[in-house]
Motif scaffolding. Structure first.
Motif, PDB file in Angstrom:
ATOM      1  N   LEU A  43       6.719   6.725  -5.154  1.00  0.00           N
ATOM      2  CA  LEU A  43       7.669   5.770  -5.689  1.00  0.00           C
ATOM      3  C   LEU A  43       9.010   6.459  -5.976  1.00  0.00           C
ATOM      4  CD1 LEU A  43       5.303   3.874  -8.148  1.00  0.00           C
ATOM      5  CD2 LEU A  43       5.831   3.329  -5.770  1.00  0.00           C
ATOM      6  N   PRO A  44      10.083   5.691  -6.095  1.00  0.00           N
ATOM      7  CA  PRO A  44      11.396   6.273  -6.362  1.00  0.00           C
ATOM      8  C   PRO A  44      11.439   7.144  -7.616  1.00  0.00           C
ATOM      9  CG  PRO A  44      11.647   3.994  -5.699  1.00  0.00           C
ATOM     10  CD  PRO A  44      10.174   4.240  -5.867  1.00  0.00           C
ATOM     11  N   ASN A  45      10.565   6.864  -8.587  1.00  0.00           N
ATOM     12  CA  ASN A  45      10.539   7.676  -9.806  1.00  0.00           C
ATOM     13  C   ASN A  45       9.700   8.943  -9.644  1.00  0.00           C
ATOM     14  OD1 ASN A  45       7.920   6.756  -9.889  1.00  0.00           O
ATOM     15  ND2 ASN A  45       8.102   5.697 -11.848  1.00  0.00           N
ATOM     16  N   GLY A  46       9.162   9.179  -8.437  1.00  0.00           N
ATOM     17  CA  GLY A  46       8.365  10.374  -8.158  1.00  0.00           C
ATOM     18  C   GLY A  46       6.877  10.177  -8.363  1.00  0.00           C
ATOM     19  N   ALA A  47       6.472   9.060  -8.962  1.00  0.00           N
ATOM     20  CA  ALA A  47       5.050   8.803  -9.172  1.00  0.00           C
ATOM     21  C   ALA A  47       4.358   8.534  -7.840  1.00  0.00           C
ATOM     22  CB  ALA A  47       4.863   7.607 -10.107  1.00  0.00           C
ATOM     23  N   VAL A  48       3.112   8.947  -7.754  1.00  0.00           N
ATOM     24  CA  VAL A  48       2.318   8.732  -6.549  1.00  0.00           C
ATOM     25  C   VAL A  48       1.319   7.621  -6.825  1.00  0.00           C
ATOM     26  CG1 VAL A  48       0.654   9.796  -4.955  1.00  0.00           C
ATOM     27  CG2 VAL A  48       2.593  11.125  -5.810  1.00  0.00           C
ATOM     28  N   ARG A  49       1.209   6.684  -5.902  1.00  0.00           N
ATOM     29  CA  ARG A  49       0.266   5.575  -6.030  1.00  0.00           C
ATOM     30  C   ARG A  49      -0.482   5.394  -4.718  1.00  0.00           C
ATOM     31  NH1 ARG A  49       1.321   6.432 -10.468  1.00  0.00           N
ATOM     32  NH2 ARG A  49       2.136   5.064 -12.082  1.00  0.00           N
ATOM     33  N   ILE A  50      -1.656   4.783  -4.818  1.00  0.00           N
ATOM     34  CA  ILE A  50      -2.494   4.510  -3.651  1.00  0.00           C
ATOM     35  C   ILE A  50      -2.755   3.010  -3.627  1.00  0.00           C
ATOM     36  CG2 ILE A  50      -4.741   4.923  -2.578  1.00  0.00           C
ATOM     37  CD1 ILE A  50      -3.517   7.379  -5.101  1.00  0.00           C
ATOM     38  N   ARG A  51      -2.483   2.389  -2.483  1.00  0.00           N
ATOM     39  CA  ARG A  51      -2.808   0.959  -2.357  1.00  0.00           C
ATOM     40  C   ARG A  51      -4.315   0.794  -2.443  1.00  0.00           C
ATOM     41  NH1 ARG A  51       0.819   1.377   2.101  1.00  0.00           N
ATOM     42  NH2 ARG A  51       2.759   0.299   1.659  1.00  0.00           N
ATOM     43  N   ARG A  52      -4.756  -0.215  -3.173  1.00  0.00           N
ATOM     44  CA  ARG A  52      -6.191  -0.509  -3.287  1.00  0.00           C
ATOM     45  C   ARG A  52      -6.796  -0.675  -1.897  1.00  0.00           C
ATOM     46  NH1 ARG A  52     -10.692   0.081  -5.961  1.00  0.00           N
ATOM     47  NH2 ARG A  52      -9.641  -0.324  -7.922  1.00  0.00           N
ATOM     48  N   SER A  53      -6.102  -1.364  -1.004  1.00  0.00           N
ATOM     49  CA  SER A  53      -6.632  -1.599   0.349  1.00  0.00           C
ATOM     50  C   SER A  53      -6.779  -0.286   1.122  1.00  0.00           C
ATOM     51  CB  SER A  53      -5.745  -2.578   1.113  1.00  0.00           C
ATOM     52  OG  SER A  53      -4.421  -2.072   1.227  1.00  0.00           O
ATOM     53  N   ASP A  54      -5.822   0.626   0.981  1.00  0.00           N
ATOM     54  CA  ASP A  54      -5.920   1.931   1.652  1.00  0.00           C
ATOM     55  C   ASP A  54      -7.079   2.744   1.083  1.00  0.00           C
ATOM     56  OD1 ASP A  54      -3.779   1.432   3.332  1.00  0.00           O
ATOM     57  OD2 ASP A  54      -2.322   2.447   2.044  1.00  0.00           O
ATOM     58  N   PHE A  55      -7.274   2.666  -0.224  1.00  0.00           N
ATOM     59  CA  PHE A  55      -8.382   3.373  -0.865  1.00  0.00           C
ATOM     60  C   PHE A  55      -9.720   2.842  -0.370  1.00  0.00           C
ATOM     61  CE2 PHE A  55     -11.142   3.798  -4.781  1.00  0.00           C
ATOM     62  CZ  PHE A  55     -11.399   5.154  -4.612  1.00  0.00           C
ATOM     63  N   GLU A  56      -9.851   1.510  -0.304  1.00  0.00           N
ATOM     64  CA  GLU A  56     -11.095   0.901   0.179  1.00  0.00           C
ATOM     65  C   GLU A  56     -11.369   1.267   1.634  1.00  0.00           C
ATOM     66  OE1 GLU A  56     -13.237  -0.751  -1.697  1.00  0.00           O
ATOM     67  OE2 GLU A  56     -12.010  -0.946  -3.498  1.00  0.00           O
ATOM     68  N   THR A  57     -10.337   1.260   2.463  1.00  0.00           N
ATOM     69  CA  THR A  57     -10.485   1.644   3.872  1.00  0.00           C
ATOM     70  C   THR A  57     -10.913   3.099   3.984  1.00  0.00           C
ATOM     71  OG1 THR A  57      -8.850   0.026   4.585  1.00  0.00           O
ATOM     72  CG2 THR A  57      -9.263   1.876   6.089  1.00  0.00           C
ATOM     73  N   TRP A  58     -10.266   3.956   3.216  1.00  0.00           N
ATOM     74  CA  TRP A  58     -10.569   5.386   3.215  1.00  0.00           C
ATOM     75  C   TRP A  58     -12.028   5.615   2.826  1.00  0.00           C
ATOM     76  CZ3 TRP A  58     -11.706   8.761  -0.908  1.00  0.00           C
ATOM     77  CH2 TRP A  58     -11.585  10.120  -0.638  1.00  0.00           C
ATOM     78  N   LEU A  59     -12.501   4.898   1.802  1.00  0.00           N
ATOM     79  CA  LEU A  59     -13.904   5.025   1.395  1.00  0.00           C
ATOM     80  C   LEU A  59     -14.841   4.560   2.509  1.00  0.00           C
ATOM     81  CD1 LEU A  59     -13.933   3.760  -2.297  1.00  0.00           C
ATOM     82  CD2 LEU A  59     -14.348   6.089  -1.494  1.00  0.00           C
ATOM     83  N   ALA A  60     -14.535   3.430   3.133  1.00  0.00           N
ATOM     84  CA  ALA A  60     -15.382   2.906   4.199  1.00  0.00           C
ATOM     85  C   ALA A  60     -15.478   3.871   5.375  1.00  0.00           C
ATOM     86  CB  ALA A  60     -14.853   1.549   4.671  1.00  0.00           C
ATOM     87  N   GLU A  61     -14.397   4.567   5.656  1.00  0.00           N
ATOM     88  CA  GLU A  61     -14.398   5.522   6.766  1.00  0.00           C
ATOM     89  C   GLU A  61     -15.277   6.729   6.479  1.00  0.00           C
ATOM     90  OE1 GLU A  61     -10.226   6.362   7.103  1.00  0.00           O
ATOM     91  OE2 GLU A  61      -9.839   4.556   8.297  1.00  0.00           O
ATOM     92  N   ARG A  62     -15.627   6.947   5.223  1.00  0.00           N
ATOM     93  CA  ARG A  62     -16.458   8.072   4.854  1.00  0.00           C
ATOM     94  C   ARG A  62     -17.916   7.695   4.657  1.00  0.00           C
ATOM     95  NH1 ARG A  62     -11.862   8.632   4.918  1.00  0.00           N
ATOM     96  NH2 ARG A  62     -10.824  10.622   5.114  1.00  0.00           N
ATOM     97  N   GLU A  63     -18.238   6.443   4.904  1.00  0.00           N
ATOM     98  CA  GLU A  63     -19.604   5.971   4.745  1.00  0.00           C
ATOM     99  C   GLU A  63     -20.486   6.575   5.820  1.00  0.00           C
ATOM    100  OE1 GLU A  63     -21.694   1.689   5.034  1.00  0.00           O
ATOM    101  OE2 GLU A  63     -19.869   1.814   3.822  1.00  0.00           O
ATOM    102  N   VAL A  64     -21.641   7.044   5.403  1.00  0.00           N
ATOM    103  CA  VAL A  64     -22.596   7.601   6.354  1.00  0.00           C
ATOM    104  C   VAL A  64     -23.927   6.869   6.203  1.00  0.00           C
ATOM    105  CG1 VAL A  64     -21.539   9.891   6.484  1.00  0.00           C
ATOM    106  CG2 VAL A  64     -23.247   9.431   4.734  1.00  0.00           C
ATOM    107  N   ALA A  65     -24.646   6.773   7.277  1.00  0.00           N
ATOM    108  CA  ALA A  65     -25.946   6.117   7.239  1.00  0.00           C
ATOM    109  C   ALA A  65     -26.944   7.025   6.514  1.00  0.00           C
ATOM    110  CB  ALA A  65     -26.436   5.835   8.655  1.00  0.00           C
ATOM    111  N   ALA A  66     -27.835   6.409   5.780  1.00  0.00           N
ATOM    112  CA  ALA A  66     -28.842   7.177   5.028  1.00  0.00           C
ATOM    113  C   ALA A  66     -29.889   7.715   5.975  1.00  0.00           C
ATOM    114  CB  ALA A  66     -29.485   6.276   3.999  1.00  0.00           C
TER     115      ALA A  66
END
Length: 66
Positions: A43-66
């Motif tokens: 962000l312009p104030n230097g803070a870092v944020r993560i979109r909820r949708s990007d976080f959910e996608t990132w988690l799904a990409e790391r899913e492995v079958a049991a």
């Protein structure tokens, strides 16, 4: 509540992501430094944020079958 406020509610702080994943912030910063973290917004104030949708996608990409 305006449209900007709704957008900001969909953004997660690094602290919120770390709490959800039960990892230390240092771990997240290590992932970020090695391009293994979810996409981040600086962000312009230097803070870092993560979109909820990007976080959910990132988690799904790391899913492995049991």
């Amino acid at each position: 509540m305006g449209q900007d406020h709704a957008f900001m509610r969909r953004l997660l702080s690094i602290t919120e992501v770390c709490e959800e994943m039960d990892v230390a912030p240092s771990t997240f910063y290590e992932w970020r430094a090695t391009n293994r973290a979810p996409k981040c917004l600086k962000l312009p104030n230097g803070a870092v944020r993560i979109r909820r949708s990007d976080f959910e996608t990132w988690l799904a990409e790391r899913e492995v079958a049991a």
